[in-house]
Write an enzyme that holds these catalytic residues in place. Sequence first.
Site, mmCIF file in Angstrom:
data_model
loop_
_atom_site.group_PDB
_atom_site.id
_atom_site.type_symbol
_atom_site.label_atom_id
_atom_site.label_comp_id
_atom_site.label_asym_id
_atom_site.label_seq_id
_atom_site.Cartn_x
_atom_site.Cartn_y
_atom_site.Cartn_z
ATOM 1 N N CYS A 152 28.069 48.166 15.303
ATOM 2 C CA CYS A 152 27.855 48.008 16.749
ATOM 3 C C CYS A 152 26.635 48.753 17.271
ATOM 4 O O CYS A 152 26.176 48.483 18.379
ATOM 5 C CB CYS A 152 29.095 48.468 17.508
ATOM 6 N N HIS A 194 27.221 50.403 24.784
ATOM 7 C CA HIS A 194 27.950 49.422 23.982
ATOM 8 C C HIS A 194 29.253 49.075 24.690
ATOM 9 O O HIS A 194 29.916 49.948 25.264
ATOM 10 C CB HIS A 194 28.223 49.997 22.595
ATOM 11 N N ASN A 230 34.046 42.729 22.910
ATOM 12 C CA ASN A 230 33.164 43.473 22.016
ATOM 13 C C ASN A 230 32.503 42.501 21.046
ATOM 14 O O ASN A 230 33.172 41.902 20.206
ATOM 15 C CB ASN A 230 33.989 44.521 21.258
#
Length: 370
Positions: free
Chosen positions: A118, A297, A327
């Site tokens: 990520c 994020h 996500n």
Amino acid sequence: MGCTIIGCGKALPALEIANDDLTALVDTSDEWITTRTGIKTRRICVDETNVDLAERAARAALGWDEGGFNERRIDPEEIDLIVYSTATPDVMVPTCAALLRRRLGLSNAVAFDMNAACTGFIYGLGIAESMMAASAAGAAGASGRNAFRRALVVGGERLTRITNWEDRNTCVLFGDGAGAAVVEWSDERAGILATYLRNDDDTDNALTCPTAFDAPQPFDAQGVSLEAAQAADPGLARIDAELGVTEAVEAGRPRQTLYMHGQKVFKFAVEAMGRAVDEVLERAGLTIEDVSFIVPHQANERIIKYAAKRMKLPLDRFQISIAHRGNSSSACIPMTLSDAYDAGRIHPGDKVVLVGFGGGFTSGAVLYEA
């Protein structure tokens, strides 16, 4: 002088799946998902590929199509470098970056993939900036190496292809998408002021995804063996043991899916996000009061809220886009950055922090002047 973001764009799959839709797959509810994650819907690829999404995002970032932020249109021959972050590539060879280069006609670009989960887009920006800074310092002219003046940095994912749709604790979290940014070396603008990259060992195997190699291998310890070609790869068992997924795989769970211990990941993420912001500001010689905006994020809305509380900042200083995307790993930050520009929340001269955290464990931040 510095490496400056001059364009960004995003792309999402057509299919949107709401929380209530997931009740057909697992025991969950809209209320359960929303209160724990902030997610209401997510986008899922059906026939779109990773590179399909990346191409659309890149075209918007380059100013070729509508929907992105651009300081100017970039011609194909102006791009010297493509850094493509993904944990879910469509193919191993050629790379997704190579496919994107071919599709867009970026004939001068050096292109490669990388994976930092990520945090991948942050790592990608760090790589691009380093290569461009070395080029600007005169190394290219002195040695005949490549000169890098402009780069396309991409984060593209199809996380739903490695999601276990029978695991209610993880399947509600993920979505697909792609984001891209164009960065240019400028002799007049500061651009990126500081970069911070970090790795911590995931000793508890809190977030893993084994690879399922399934091509027959006609060899054993003694040499060629036709019987060995019919057996499972013996090396996979050792990897499964190292990652702590042996029991789940033996019970019939798909091997190449995400395995996650939510509380351990949550604890790491909250600490990593605050630390990364502190570190990148220290490297730039600035304080949090100097920062106009933060693009984090998008793993969980609660993580962002905890981090904001720790930094003593109001939530309106953060771009939060998780509600209708979930996500999407390395695609999150560039897509969220594009949202911030689309909403007019980033202005020339603003100091902006991009901050990420993910599997590995990876974490990092980029501080730049818009």
